[in-house]
Write a protein that holds these residues in place. Structure first.
Motif, PDB file in Angstrom:
ATOM      1  N   VAL A  84      -2.746   8.959   7.177  1.00 26.32           N
ATOM      2  CA  VAL A  84      -2.575   9.597   6.077  1.00 26.32           C
ATOM      3  C   VAL A  84      -4.057   9.390   5.329  1.00 26.32           C
ATOM      4  O   VAL A  84      -4.349   8.354   4.967  1.00 26.32           O
ATOM      5  N   ASP A  85      -4.748  10.541   5.322  1.00 26.46           N
ATOM      6  CA  ASP A  85      -5.945  10.275   4.561  1.00 26.46           C
ATOM      7  C   ASP A  85      -5.683  10.576   3.065  1.00 26.46           C
ATOM      8  O   ASP A  85      -5.285  11.696   2.489  1.00 26.46           O
ATOM      9  N   ILE A  86      -6.335   9.856   2.216  1.00 18.21           N
ATOM     10  CA  ILE A  86      -6.435   9.908   0.551  1.00 18.21           C
ATOM     11  C   ILE A  86      -7.475   9.964   0.268  1.00 18.21           C
ATOM     12  O   ILE A  86      -8.538   9.255   0.577  1.00 18.21           O
ATOM     13  N   GLY A  91     -15.811   9.149  -3.870  1.00 13.42           N
ATOM     14  CA  GLY A  91     -15.784  10.083  -2.769  1.00 13.42           C
ATOM     15  C   GLY A  91     -15.561   9.739  -1.545  1.00 13.42           C
ATOM     16  O   GLY A  91     -15.662   8.684  -1.267  1.00 13.42           O
ATOM     17  N   GLY A  92     -15.362  10.582  -0.435  1.00 12.09           N
ATOM     18  CA  GLY A  92     -14.825  10.418   0.604  1.00 12.09           C
ATOM     19  C   GLY A  92     -13.342  10.307   0.787  1.00 12.09           C
ATOM     20  O   GLY A  92     -12.599  10.237  -0.131  1.00 12.09           O
ATOM     21  N   LYS A  93     -13.019   9.619   1.893  1.00 11.12           N
ATOM     22  CA  LYS A  93     -11.487   9.444   2.067  1.00 11.12           C
ATOM     23  C   LYS A  93     -11.188   8.147   2.694  1.00 11.12           C
ATOM     24  O   LYS A  93     -12.039   7.493   3.435  1.00 11.12           O
ATOM     25  N   ARG A  94     -10.172   7.661   2.129  1.00  2.00           N
ATOM     26  CA  ARG A  94      -9.755   6.334   2.910  1.00  2.00           C
ATOM     27  C   ARG A  94      -8.253   6.583   3.617  1.00  2.00           C
ATOM     28  O   ARG A  94      -7.464   7.209   3.375  1.00  2.00           O
ATOM     29  N   LYS A  95      -8.316   5.949   4.663  1.00  2.00           N
ATOM     30  CA  LYS A  95      -7.162   5.926   5.572  1.00  2.00           C
ATOM     31  C   LYS A  95      -6.001   5.321   5.351  1.00  2.00           C
ATOM     32  O   LYS A  95      -6.233   3.850   5.205  1.00  2.00           O
ATOM     33  N   ILE A  96      -4.890   5.692   5.011  1.00  2.00           N
ATOM     34  CA  ILE A  96      -3.789   4.996   4.688  1.00  2.00           C
ATOM     35  C   ILE A  96      -2.764   5.179   5.812  1.00  2.00           C
ATOM     36  O   ILE A  96      -2.408   6.022   6.313  1.00  2.00           O
ATOM     37  N   CYS A  97      -2.046   3.861   6.638  1.00  2.00           N
ATOM     38  CA  CYS A  97      -1.090   4.038   7.386  1.00  2.00           C
ATOM     39  C   CYS A  97       0.244   3.722   7.140  1.00  2.00           C
ATOM     40  O   CYS A  97       0.458   2.627   6.315  1.00  2.00           O
ATOM     41  N   VAL A  98       1.188   4.662   7.198  1.00  4.70           N
ATOM     42  CA  VAL A  98       2.357   4.282   7.073  1.00  4.70           C
ATOM     43  C   VAL A  98       3.337   3.928   8.047  1.00  4.70           C
ATOM     44  O   VAL A  98       3.467   4.563   9.035  1.00  4.70           O
ATOM     45  N   PRO A  99       3.990   2.692   7.898  1.00  4.19           N
ATOM     46  CA  PRO A  99       4.707   2.019   8.904  1.00  4.19           C
ATOM     47  C   PRO A  99       6.110   2.892   8.800  1.00  4.19           C
ATOM     48  O   PRO A  99       6.545   3.307   7.848  1.00  4.19           O
ATOM     49  N   SER A 100       6.930   2.762  10.077  1.00  3.79           N
ATOM     50  CA  SER A 100       8.501   3.266   9.811  1.00  3.79           C
ATOM     51  C   SER A 100       9.262   1.968   8.939  1.00  3.79           C
ATOM     52  O   SER A 100       8.728   0.893   9.011  1.00  3.79           O
ATOM     53  N   PHE A 101      10.477   2.418   8.794  1.00  5.38           N
ATOM     54  CA  PHE A 101      11.117   1.733   7.485  1.00  5.38           C
ATOM     55  C   PHE A 101      11.494   0.446   8.307  1.00  5.38           C
ATOM     56  O   PHE A 101      11.504  -0.691   7.950  1.00  5.38           O
ATOM     57  N   ASP A 102      12.013   0.659   9.712  1.00  6.76           N
ATOM     58  CA  ASP A 102      12.539  -0.579  10.434  1.00  6.76           C
ATOM     59  C   ASP A 102      11.238  -1.572  10.519  1.00  6.76           C
ATOM     60  O   ASP A 102      11.412  -2.784  10.320  1.00  6.76           O
ATOM     61  N   ASP A 103      10.114  -1.115  10.884  1.00  2.61           N
ATOM     62  CA  ASP A 103       9.055  -2.065  10.992  1.00  2.61           C
ATOM     63  C   ASP A 103       8.675  -2.677   9.530  1.00  2.61           C
ATOM     64  O   ASP A 103       8.232  -3.954   9.408  1.00  2.61           O
TER      65      ASP A 103
END
Length: 603
Positions: A84-86, A91-103
């Motif tokens: 997900v880009d926030i 300025g610009g965007k930062r990439k955030i990664c969302v794991p699954s809940f089991d992980d």
């Protein structure tokens, strides 16, 4: 199965050079999963689904058993993260990664184990992602240790989290952990990859931002640089204090000699006048000059502090030493950590200029009238921060003044809040203003926020005026919105109580708690104190129908305030002030289907 509290305490007591084995078996202990679940369930982000679509909702003991079974038979494989880009503030965007809940559950257990193993080894210069540490403790440490700094070294690691070398990181873990299965599991998370625009992407380096284990792994990685800097500080620092200037020493010697003549009664009248003149000369010199020699070659000081991937270095010595040190640091990052410093953002700055660190501006103080503050570190709230705060939150905008032709700030209303309740509008404004003050409360000029807060208050009144299609003057005259007690206070009167718009006082707060020696055993207690949810989970009773047969799942909501109370189960959660509810499988299915009925004894 061993008690998780005992396991973590024993790990925290290991000596720095001691290795450990048998960590993987803790991932097969159901009690560890309950502790991990209890640690993370309160965060609203847990209701954000990963790439597999699952969330924390529906947590159950059967879910834990399924995870443990896959770890036992070695069929477990982490799910690729959802990218997900926030937007960034700069300025610009930062990439955030969302794991699954089991992980997330497994990663939380790994994080607890790694934190117990490494926390005692981390140095006091490091403040990011650590218990009892924060940005404020990093700034307080800077004020304490950077006094007398002549040269700042401001550096930026280019894409630190994205460029962490996996091979180097795993070798650092192997220095303390001898179990290959545990190391292999960490490697699986590092190589899990991510999905962006429905396309799978492999990860060859870095720890994904948004992953639970990323902060502790980054700290372990950068701990090598912390140790390097501690060694540099030990070798560079010399001298207890600067020597006094020769001119001042001569004056002091002459004054002392005359004083001694007076004590012995030699030419008393003539020496009295001479002593007064010499004493005045000595005082005038100390008032207009630094008594200590700033160029003393036998006195050197080096200071360093780090928060996550942001670090700052202060050096009291010649500039050539700062240039040499920066070159050594670049070489260390390149050779040992396989990272590079940004050429554009890395520089050496003289103490006459301000340097930025963690959103604050830092400067070395100098005053001819107040010598006691000289050399101290002052923290400042940048004017640009306040200006961006007003504009980014849409509290105001710049317009051209008709009289002067210069730009000025004008308060504006926020149309997206018009349909909310009055108190919700007030609480949203207060949360923003209070949040800014709480972060910058250490700044010497934080009182300047009072001027900007006027714009925020006027924006709030204009939002209410737009809601009721009236004017700010009429609202200000209304006692429901203007409480006159010891002055005028803007706010809302509701249910017989006046809720005030946050108006400070915007005072400087210096007493920031800083734990120099962290008690790891005390630190671990936070994992085991709040066990209400675990107790309810272990009770095996449906909180709606009272069924004890099972299986049971836990229903979650993101925020309690989001519940409107229209459904009976919503009213039940609101009354109990809980975001969770233990349900049997039948009741949980009925809740999501909209057919759940609450027995009379529960309403």
């Amino acid at each position: 199965m061993r008690d998780p509290e005992i396991v973590l305490k024993q790990l925290s007591k290991l000596k720095p050079n001691q290795t450990v084995n048998g960590l993987y078996c803790n991932l097969l202990n159901p009690e560890f999963y309950k502790i991990a679940y209890n640690n993370i369930y309160q965060k609203p982000s847990q209701m954000t689904s990963g790439s597999d679509g699952s969330t924390i909702d529906g947590m159950s003991e059967q879910r834990i058993e399924r995870i443990i079974k896959s770890l036992k038979d070695k069929t477990y494989s982490p799910t690729p993260l959802k990218s997900v880009d926030i937007p960034k503030k700069s300025g610009g965007k930062r990439k955030i990664c969302v794991p699954s809940f089991d992980d997330k559950l497994i990663q939380e257990i790994i994080r607890m184990i790694l934190e117990a193993l490494w926390e005692k080894e981390f140095v006091e210069n490091s403040h990011g992602f650590r218990p009892n540490r924060s940005c404020h403790t990093a700034l307080k440490y800077t004020q304490q240790k950077f006094q007398g700094t002549k040269w700042w070294i401001e550096a930026d690691i280019k894409g630190c989290f994205d460029n962490i070398n996996h091979e180097v990181l795993l070798n650092l873990l192997k220095k303390k952990i001898r179990e290959q299965k545990f190391i292999h599991l960490v490697n699986l998370f590092l190589k899990a990859g991510y999905i962006c625009d429905w396309k799978y992407n492999k990860t060859y380096s870095g720890t994904p931002q948004g992953s639970i284990i990323s902060p502790i792994l980054a700290n372990i990685y950068l701990h090598e640089f912390d140790k390097y800097m501690v060694e540099k500080i030990t070798n560079y620092n010399c001298g207890k204090e600067r020597k006094r200037r020769k001119e001042y020493t001569t004056l002091q010697s002459r004054t002392s000699s005359t004083k001694e003549r007076l004590r012995k009664g030699i030419n008393v009248e003539g020496n009295k006048i001479k002593y007064r003149e010499q004493y005045k000369e000595q005082k005038e010199y100390s008032r207009t000059h630094s008594v200590m020699d700033p160029f003393d070659p036998n006195f050197r000081r080096l200071a360093y502090t780090r928060y996550a991937d942001d670090f700052l270095i202060g050096l009291s010595g010649p500039k050539k030493d700062a240039v040499q040190l920066l070159g050594d640091i670049k070489e260390f990052f390149d050779v040992n950590l396989k990272l590079t410093l940004s050429e554009e953002k890395t520089r050496i700055i003289h103490n006459s200029k301000k340097v930025k660190f963690l959103g604050y501006e830092l400067t070395i103080m100098w005053s001819e009238s107040r010598k006691t503050v000289n050399g101290g570190v002052a923290l400042w709230l940048p004017f640009e921060v306040m200006k961006k705060f007003i504009i980014n939150n849409r509290f105001g905008k710049y317009v051209c003044d008709k009289n002067t032709g210069k730009p000025r700030m004008k308060a504006i209303h926020r149309p997206e809040l018009i349909n909310l309740e009055e108190l919700e509008i007030l609480f949203q404004y207060n949360a923003k203003v209070r949040g800014l003050y709480n972060y910058y409360k250490m700044a010497s000029n934080v009182s300047k926020m009072a001027g900007f807060n006027y714009i925020c208050q006027l924006s709030f009144l204009r939002t209410l005026a737009a809601k009721y299609k009236t004017s700010c003057a009429k609202l200000y005259a209304n006692r429901n919105y203007n409480h006159r007690h010891n002055g005028a206070h803007i706010g809302i009167t509701a249910k017989g109580k006046f809720y005030e718009f946050f108006n400070g006082p915007f005072k400087v707060v210096k007493s920031i708690k800083y734990e120099r020696d962290i008690d790891t055993i005390e630190m671990l207690r936070k994992y085991f104190d709040n066990t209400s949810l675990i107790s309810r989970m272990n009770a095996h009773i449906c909180e709606v129908c009272g069924n004890t047969d099972g299986p049971f799942e836990i229903h979650h909501v993101k925020k309690l305030k989001d519940l409107k109370g229209k459904e009976p189960w919503e009213r039940l959660m609101i009354a109990r002030k809980r975001k969770t509810m233990v349900l049997c499988l039948k009741c949980h299915d009925e809740l999501h289907a909209g057919t759940l009925k609450i027995p009379n004894n529960q309403t």
